[in-house]
Design a protein around this motif. Structure first.
Motif, PDB file in Angstrom:
ATOM      1  N   ALA A  34       0.835  -1.209   0.000  1.00 13.40           N
ATOM      2  CA  ALA A  34       0.000   0.000   0.000  1.00 13.40           C
ATOM      3  C   ALA A  34       0.861   1.247   0.000  1.00 13.40           C
ATOM      4  N   VAL A  35       1.926   1.250   0.819  1.00 12.43           N
ATOM      5  CA  VAL A  35       2.827   2.406   0.880  1.00 12.43           C
ATOM      6  C   VAL A  35       3.520   2.610  -0.464  1.00 12.43           C
ATOM      7  N   ALA A  36       4.012   1.527  -1.058  1.00 10.43           N
ATOM      8  CA  ALA A  36       4.720   1.625  -2.335  1.00 10.43           C
ATOM      9  C   ALA A  36       3.810   2.163  -3.439  1.00 10.43           C
ATOM     10  N   ARG A  37       2.578   1.683  -3.465  1.00 11.42           N
ATOM     11  CA  ARG A  37       1.641   2.169  -4.482  1.00 11.42           C
ATOM     12  C   ARG A  37       1.372   3.657  -4.317  1.00 11.42           C
ATOM     13  N   ARG A  38       1.260   4.094  -3.081  1.00 16.07           N
ATOM     14  CA  ARG A  38       0.972   5.514  -2.837  1.00 16.07           C
ATOM     15  C   ARG A  38       2.108   6.399  -3.333  1.00 16.07           C
ATOM     16  N   VAL A  39       3.350   5.936  -3.174  1.00 18.66           N
ATOM     17  CA  VAL A  39       4.518   6.712  -3.582  1.00 18.66           C
ATOM     18  C   VAL A  39       4.502   7.006  -5.072  1.00 18.66           C
ATOM     19  N   VAL A  40       4.099   6.032  -5.878  1.00 17.38           N
ATOM     20  CA  VAL A  40       4.243   6.168  -7.331  1.00 17.38           C
ATOM     21  C   VAL A  40       2.930   6.431  -8.059  1.00 17.38           C
TER      22      VAL A  40
END
Length: 392
Positions: A34-40
């Motif tokens: 979830a965090v990784a998706r939010r970053v990009v």
């Protein structure tokens, strides 16, 4: 307890511990995704967390009382409201009351500023480069997947062949970069203020996500090619935040890097792996979750705007310094909480002959101009005028 019972008990607890560890890993992994998706992933709509509580028209000038993120920052700012339909310019803080501050309303360019309206504070100040007093055209240039839009800004006394490409940061719009145009124009440099993949007026990027400068650098290179088609013989790149990442990559590896004579960077993102972990901490994301998210982006488990995962080894201050071939002016701030200046300091220390670091005490991320516009523009113009021709 018998030896056999103890063994069974030990095995039971070992299994429970292993199960808990596995469950914990699953939770960390899921949150990391979830965090990784939010970053990009570009935000569908920027958050509007600042609120105008009162409009005060006493004393011959209009003041707005507001609260919310960045409302009390030193300097002058844009207030963008009504989902981008409204734009007001706010001067420095004049008074404080409880959790609110009063700022002078310098002007309202779009919409109706009113009590109760919600919006966000940005460093833009300008919404169109024509406000600077120069002739401006709206143009398009070919990029991967179609065409991107740009403003073409003509200085009053253009130097033949000298151009610049201005590149905004992650989650912003080209309006962010207009602040950098005036010092270039005064130096006789023609400017392209560009959009890039995933912006309005530009094609969707791979998976509709950011490449943290890796993918976007190819749009910068396409803009350099457009400048060359229009007569440029040398191009200076100006990048803000992630736009700085894209400019450095384009200058080092782009097909048209031979034309690049120098770079100006404001609040540049130069150390992406530790930077993402820092930004996760700001959002109170546990360290193991942040670490997992970064690893997933690197391996391509979470898809970003660059096929095959993000190569974080290419996105470090030391690697950028090693690949540097032209002079660079870096505007950074000790007050930047979003992209701390340590990466810029290491970048400058690694290549002192090429890198000029202008480190301010005040100024939040990409809001350095807003605190000291005169000093910021003077330093930029001086640097641009002094850039040598490539090969000189």
């Amino acid at each position: 307890m018998s030896t056999r019972s103890a063994a069974r008990s030990f095995g039971l607890w070992t299994g429970v511990a292993a199960g808990c560890a596995a469950l914990g890993a699953i939770v960390v992994g899921g949150l990391g995704i979830a965090v990784a998706r939010r970053v990009v992933t570009p935000a569908a709509r920027p958050e509007s967390r600042a609120t105008i509580h009162e409009i005060d028209r006493a004393g011959g000038r209009i003041r707005a009382w507001l609260s919310g993120p960045d409302g009390d920052l030193p300097g002058r700012y844009s207030f963008i409201f009504d989902d981008g339909a409204g734009h007001a310019r706010l001067g420095p803080v004049l008074a404080r009351r409880g959790g609110s501050v009063a700022r002078e309303v310098v002007g309202v360019d779009r919409g109706t500023l009113r009590e109760g309206v919600r919006g966000r504070i940005t460093g833009w100040w300008y919404v169109d480069p024509s406000e600077l007093g120069y002739r401006v055209e709206r143009v398009a240039f070919p990029v991967e997947g179609g065409e991107a839009e740009a403003w073409l800004v003509h200085p009053r006394r253009a130097k033949k062949g000298r151009w610049a490409v201005h590149v905004h940061g992650r989650g912003a719009l080209p309006e962010e970069a207009i602040r950098g145009v005036a010092p270039f124009a005064r130096a006789g440099v023609t400017s392209l203020v560009i959009s890039y993949r995933n912006d309005p007026g530009a094609p969707r990027g791979t998976h509709g996500r950011y490449g943290l400068g890796l993918a976007e650098s190819r749009d910068v290179d396409a803009a350099i090619a457009e400048a060359e088609r229009r007569g440029a013989t040398r191009v200076t790149l100006f990048g803000w935040s992630m736009g700085g990442t894209a400019c450095l990559l384009s200058a080092a590896h782009g097909e048209h890097r031979r034309l690049v004579d120098g770079l100006v960077l404001d609040s540049p993102a130069l150390d992406w792996e530790p930077l993402l972990r820092h930004q996760a901490t700001l959002s109170r994301v546990p360290r193991p979750v942040a670490r997992a998210g970064v690893e997933m982006l690197g391996r391509g488990v979470v898809r970003a705007g660059e096929p095959g995962g993000l190569d974080f080894e290419r996105l470090s201050a030391e690697r950028f310094a090693r690949d540097l071939r032209v002079p660079v002016l870096v505007h950074a701030s000790e007050g930047d909480t979003f992209v701390p200046p340590e990466g810029a300091v290491r970048f400058a220390a690694a290549r002192p002959r090429f890198v000029q670091l202008r480190l301010q005490r005040q100024g939040e991320h990409v809001r350095l101009w807003n605190v000291d516009p005169e000093g910021w523009e003077d330093a930029t113009e001086t640097f641009v005028r002094a850039l040598p021709r490539q090969g000189a």
